[in-house]
Design a protein around this motif. Structure first.
Motif, PDB file in Angstrom:
ATOM      1  N   THR A  79      19.692  -2.051  15.003  1.00  0.00           N
ATOM      2  CA  THR A  79      18.937  -3.045  14.225  1.00  0.00           C
ATOM      3  C   THR A  79      17.487  -2.627  14.055  1.00  0.00           C
ATOM      4  OG1 THR A  79      20.375  -4.828  15.021  1.00  0.00           O
ATOM      5  CG2 THR A  79      18.237  -5.462  14.136  1.00  0.00           C
ATOM      6  N   ASP A  80      16.848  -2.176  15.141  1.00  0.00           N
ATOM      7  CA  ASP A  80      15.436  -1.793  15.079  1.00  0.00           C
ATOM      8  C   ASP A  80      15.220  -0.547  14.212  1.00  0.00           C
ATOM      9  OD1 ASP A  80      14.713  -3.915  16.712  1.00  0.00           O
ATOM     10  OD2 ASP A  80      14.965  -2.729  18.552  1.00  0.00           O
ATOM     11  N   SER A  81      16.079   0.462  14.353  1.00  0.00           N
ATOM     12  CA  SER A  81      15.886   1.691  13.579  1.00  0.00           C
ATOM     13  C   SER A  81      16.088   1.434  12.086  1.00  0.00           C
ATOM     14  CB  SER A  81      16.858   2.773  14.061  1.00  0.00           C
ATOM     15  OG  SER A  81      18.210   2.395  13.807  1.00  0.00           O
ATOM     16  N   ILE A  82      17.017   0.566  11.729  1.00  0.00           N
ATOM     17  CA  ILE A  82      17.240   0.254  10.312  1.00  0.00           C
ATOM     18  C   ILE A  82      16.028  -0.454   9.717  1.00  0.00           C
ATOM     19  CG2 ILE A  82      18.609  -1.202   8.757  1.00  0.00           C
ATOM     20  CD1 ILE A  82      21.031  -0.594  10.546  1.00  0.00           C
ATOM     21  N   LEU A  83      15.497  -1.434  10.433  1.00  0.00           N
ATOM     22  CA  LEU A  83      14.316  -2.143   9.930  1.00  0.00           C
ATOM     23  C   LEU A  83      13.109  -1.225   9.811  1.00  0.00           C
ATOM     24  CD1 LEU A  83      14.607  -5.523  11.877  1.00  0.00           C
ATOM     25  CD2 LEU A  83      14.797  -5.215   9.407  1.00  0.00           C
ATOM     26  N   ASN A  84      13.017  -0.222  10.673  1.00  0.00           N
ATOM     27  CA  ASN A  84      11.880   0.703  10.632  1.00  0.00           C
ATOM     28  C   ASN A  84      12.033   1.790   9.575  1.00  0.00           C
ATOM     29  OD1 ASN A  84      10.553  -0.624  12.737  1.00  0.00           O
ATOM     30  ND2 ASN A  84      11.572   0.609  14.315  1.00  0.00           N
ATOM     31  N   GLU A  85      13.258   2.209   9.293  1.00  0.00           N
ATOM     32  CA  GLU A  85      13.479   3.368   8.435  1.00  0.00           C
ATOM     33  C   GLU A  85      13.701   3.005   6.958  1.00  0.00           C
ATOM     34  OE1 GLU A  85      13.306   6.581   9.237  1.00  0.00           O
ATOM     35  OE2 GLU A  85      12.668   6.033  11.263  1.00  0.00           O
ATOM     36  N   ILE A  86      14.333   1.889   6.689  1.00  0.00           N
ATOM     37  CA  ILE A  86      14.614   1.532   5.287  1.00  0.00           C
ATOM     38  C   ILE A  86      13.335   1.007   4.624  1.00  0.00           C
ATOM     39  CG2 ILE A  86      15.881  -0.078   3.804  1.00  0.00           C
ATOM     40  CD1 ILE A  86      18.237   0.181   5.615  1.00  0.00           C
ATOM     41  N   PRO A  87      12.929   1.615   3.492  1.00  0.00           N
ATOM     42  CA  PRO A  87      11.635   1.285   2.854  1.00  0.00           C
ATOM     43  C   PRO A  87      11.681   0.011   2.012  1.00  0.00           C
ATOM     44  CG  PRO A  87      12.738   2.991   1.604  1.00  0.00           C
ATOM     45  CD  PRO A  87      13.617   2.722   2.799  1.00  0.00           C
ATOM     46  N   LEU A  88      12.059  -1.090   2.626  1.00  0.00           N
ATOM     47  CA  LEU A  88      12.035  -2.393   1.968  1.00  0.00           C
ATOM     48  C   LEU A  88      11.288  -3.357   2.863  1.00  0.00           C
ATOM     49  CD1 LEU A  88      15.732  -2.690   0.682  1.00  0.00           C
ATOM     50  CD2 LEU A  88      13.708  -2.341  -0.716  1.00  0.00           C
ATOM     51  N   ASN A  89      10.434  -4.185   2.262  1.00  0.00           N
ATOM     52  CA  ASN A  89       9.611  -5.079   3.086  1.00  0.00           C
ATOM     53  C   ASN A  89      10.192  -6.476   3.197  1.00  0.00           C
ATOM     54  OD1 ASN A  89       9.220  -6.009   0.523  1.00  0.00           O
ATOM     55  ND2 ASN A  89       6.993  -5.702   0.468  1.00  0.00           N
ATOM     56  N   SER A  90      11.434  -6.675   2.733  1.00  0.00           N
ATOM     57  CA  SER A  90      12.025  -8.009   2.781  1.00  0.00           C
ATOM     58  C   SER A  90      13.075  -8.145   3.874  1.00  0.00           C
ATOM     59  CB  SER A  90      12.662  -8.356   1.422  1.00  0.00           C
ATOM     60  OG  SER A  90      13.672  -7.408   1.094  1.00  0.00           O
ATOM     61  N   GLY A  91      13.089  -7.226   4.841  1.00  0.00           N
ATOM     62  CA  GLY A  91      14.093  -7.272   5.893  1.00  0.00           C
ATOM     63  C   GLY A  91      13.862  -8.397   6.870  1.00  0.00           C
ATOM     64  N   SER A  92      14.956  -9.029   7.287  1.00  0.00           N
ATOM     65  CA  SER A  92      14.866 -10.112   8.265  1.00  0.00           C
ATOM     66  C   SER A  92      16.077 -10.052   9.185  1.00  0.00           C
ATOM     67  CB  SER A  92      14.794 -11.475   7.572  1.00  0.00           C
ATOM     68  OG  SER A  92      15.946 -11.703   6.795  1.00  0.00           O
ATOM     69  N   ARG A  93      15.975 -10.725  10.313  1.00  0.00           N
ATOM     70  CA  ARG A  93      17.047 -10.735  11.308  1.00  0.00           C
ATOM     71  C   ARG A  93      17.756 -12.089  11.279  1.00  0.00           C
ATOM     72  NH1 ARG A  93      15.562  -6.792  15.609  1.00  0.00           N
ATOM     73  NH2 ARG A  93      13.519  -5.908  15.065  1.00  0.00           N
ATOM     74  N   GLY A  94      19.017 -12.093  11.664  1.00  0.00           N
ATOM     75  CA  GLY A  94      19.772 -13.325  11.755  1.00  0.00           C
ATOM     76  C   GLY A  94      20.781 -13.245  12.885  1.00  0.00           C
ATOM     77  N   THR A  95      21.134 -14.413  13.425  1.00  0.00           N
ATOM     78  CA  THR A  95      22.065 -14.422  14.554  1.00  0.00           C
ATOM     79  C   THR A  95      23.217 -15.403  14.378  1.00  0.00           C
ATOM     80  OG1 THR A  95      20.704 -16.062  15.702  1.00  0.00           O
ATOM     81  CG2 THR A  95      20.251 -13.739  16.192  1.00  0.00           C
ATOM     82  N   THR A  96      23.044 -16.425  13.509  1.00  0.00           N
ATOM     83  CA  THR A  96      24.068 -17.457  13.394  1.00  0.00           C
ATOM     84  C   THR A  96      24.866 -17.306  12.101  1.00  0.00           C
ATOM     85  OG1 THR A  96      22.655 -19.050  12.248  1.00  0.00           O
ATOM     86  CG2 THR A  96      22.557 -19.029  14.649  1.00  0.00           C
ATOM     87  N   LEU A  97      26.045 -17.874  12.109  1.00  0.00           N
ATOM     88  CA  LEU A  97      26.913 -17.807  10.929  1.00  0.00           C
ATOM     89  C   LEU A  97      26.319 -18.599   9.768  1.00  0.00           C
ATOM     90  CD1 LEU A  97      29.573 -16.891   9.692  1.00  0.00           C
ATOM     91  CD2 LEU A  97      30.643 -18.958  10.610  1.00  0.00           C
ATOM     92  N   ASP A  98      25.685 -19.726  10.071  1.00  0.00           N
ATOM     93  CA  ASP A  98      25.075 -20.517   9.002  1.00  0.00           C
ATOM     94  C   ASP A  98      23.984 -19.741   8.286  1.00  0.00           C
ATOM     95  OD1 ASP A  98      26.668 -22.666   9.309  1.00  0.00           O
ATOM     96  OD2 ASP A  98      25.247 -23.911  10.412  1.00  0.00           O
ATOM     97  N   GLU A  99      23.177 -19.012   9.035  1.00  0.00           N
ATOM     98  CA  GLU A  99      22.145 -18.181   8.416  1.00  0.00           C
ATOM     99  C   GLU A  99      22.762 -17.152   7.477  1.00  0.00           C
ATOM    100  OE1 GLU A  99      18.483 -17.005  10.909  1.00  0.00           O
ATOM    101  OE2 GLU A  99      20.082 -17.284  12.379  1.00  0.00           O
TER     102      GLU A  99
END
Length: 502
Positions: A79-99
């Motif tokens: 999760t951390d490496s993807i957020l750091n390497e992919i050149p998009l600034n709209s990345g966010s994390r989620g944990t629940t099915l509703d999200e």
């Protein structure tokens, strides 16, 4: 900027889990919908899933900006490496099915690394929008013709282009629990009254609804009285009218997927203004404004006055005209009240049919239908030709109102006045008009009196409402809306005469 998110994060985390289990859960939730795209990749012994809703996501951007960098990563997937390497600034994390479910349907693409406790998502929404076109319901002879579109980004771009100032504020809100809509509160920070801004902001924050279909619907939720017939916020599809009001110190609201915006606070006189008045000489602008005021009063009263005069107070009609009216009504079996209601109802049918048919067919229907049906009604003895002229003049007067919403209200107000005139004569008209005035005196828009600047009386604002003055003398904003900055420019500098070599 303030941001309100009405979506609630419910449920516990479903991660970590196997990719096959995740695919099964999502497939069941979307009832085996083929638009759900779910792809699996493996690299360095790590499995990864990419899933999104087709047609909601910009596939070109997904391929170039997300999948290519993802598959070419040298670091081990996490999760951390993807957020750091992919050149998009709209990345966010989620944990629940509703999200996950709520973000999927608004155009976000998800990446899940098997065994991780979080899922990564990127907003790659694919939007369909039409090009800028001329306004349909608010036509102008002079001035900009472009109208708002259903794209909020396009509308904000137009507003920014017309108000090139760092003083412009665009507050962001999310309205709707099940289907959130982007809403923007637009105002000039140094001009707009803080009390008005706070009131409208509070109403937006406290609004608890499932969805907002359009700005017209949101306007009705936010008005001071939802049961009132008169519109309390000014509604427009013209960016120049919208920005003109914002620069005066009012507050505008734009909604995603809505080709129009609305302005608050408003008075009944706001609906009779047109930005076209500014593009003419001040004498012509004043004439047109006064013409609209006369037209709206004429539209409301002329048919009731005819009914009252013919039914009860026929002695006030000159003898020559009375003879003509008597001859035209000689073969009509109905009393004036039924005759007038019949014609008004027939006219409303023609207007509604013309509005719902295609443009060219609707124009033909309105003209030909009015002539044919009117002539047939007179020949059949159902109505008199004089009343047809009266009703037609009343309808034409109502169409001079720039606001479609107020024009519709005027036509509705006419019906109870006709009934009162048919029952009580002139006394009924007086009673109805008194009730209407008292009702308008009690009405408010964002807590402001609806009849400003007539009530409370602010004579210095009359040149902003009833007539126009040369631009050199419009150095102050309207006091009615209590702007923080009343002065627009220095009057002495504006009226000073200079030679060409100065």
């Amino acid at each position: 900027m303030r941001r309100r998110n009405s979506t609630n994060k419910k449920g516990n985390s479903i991660f970590p889990l196997k990719i096959e289990e995740l695919e099964k859960i999502l497939t069941n939730k979307f009832e085996n919908n083929p638009d759900l795209k779910f792809s699996t990749y493996e690299q360095q012994g790590v499995k990864l899933a990419v899933f999104f809703i087709d047609y909601q996501v910009d596939v070109g951007k997904l391929q170039k900006s997300l999948l290519e960098p993802l598959l070419n990563m040298e670091k081990k997937w996490s999760t951390d490496s993807i957020l750091n390497e992919i050149p998009l600034n709209s990345g966010s994390r989620g944990t629940t099915l509703d999200e996950v479910l709520k973000k999927l349907v608004i155009g976000e693409a998800f990446i899940y690394v098997e065994g991780e406790k979080e899922v990564v998502s990127y907003l790659l929404l694919h939007k369909e929008s039409r090009s800028l076109e001329k306004a349909e319901t608010e036509s102008l002879v002079l001035g900009p013709k472009v109208s708002f579109t259903e794209s909020l980004a396009t509308n904000l771009n137009i507003v920014r282009w017309r108000i090139k100032s760092t003083d412009l504020v665009l507050e962001e809100f999310k309205i709707g629990k099940t289907m959130p809509s982007d809403v923007r509160l637009v105002y000039m920070k140094s001009i707009a009254n803080d009390e008005d801004v706070n009131t409208l902001r509070q109403r937006l924050e406290e609004l608890d609804v499932d969805e907002v279909e359009d700005s017209v619907v949101l306007k009705q939720y936010l008005e001071d009285s939802q049961t009132n017939l008169f519109p309390q916020f000014d509604h427009t599809e013209l960016p120049d009218r919208f920005t003109y009001a914002v620069k005066k110190g009012k507050i505008g609201i734009l909604v995603e997927n809505s080709p129009s915006g609305f302005i608050a606070p408003a008075t009944i006189f706001s609906f009779l203004e047109s930005t076209e008045d500014l593009y003419m000489r001040w004498q012509a602008g004043t004439f047109l404004r006064l013409l609209r005021f006369i037209a709206i009063a004429f539209s409301i009263t002329v048919t009731p006055l005819y009914v009252a005069a013919v039914s009860y107070q026929y002695s006030i009609i000159p003898t020559e005209i009375l003879i003509t009216i008597g001859q035209s009504r000689a073969g009509v079996p109905f009393p004036p009240l039924i005759e007038a209601l019949f014609l008004e109802f027939l006219l409303e049918l023609l207007r509604e049919a013309g509005a719902r048919l295609p443009t060219k067919v609707g124009q033909t229907m309105g003209i030909v239908g009015g002539i044919v049906i009117g002539t047939a009604a007179v020949e059949a003895g159902l109505t008199s030709n004089i009343l047809i002229i009266v009703v037609a003049m009343s309808a034409l007067s109502s169409f001079t109102v720039p606001s479609y919403l107020l024009g519709t209200t005027v036509r509705l107000v006419r019906f109870p006045l006709i009934v009162l005139a048919g029952i009580l004569g002139f006394l009924g008209i007086v009673f109805g008009l008194c009730f209407l005035i008292i009702h308008l005196l009690r009405l408010k828009s964002l807590g402001r009196p609806y009849l400003l600047p007539v009530y409370p009386l602010i004579i210095k604002d009359f040149n902003k409402v009833f007539y126009r003055t040369p631009f050199n003398y419009t150095n102050k904003r309207a006091r009615s809306y209590r702007p923080k900055d009343l002065i627009r420019f220095n009057k002495k500098d504006a009226t000073k005469k200079r030679d060409i070599d100065e």
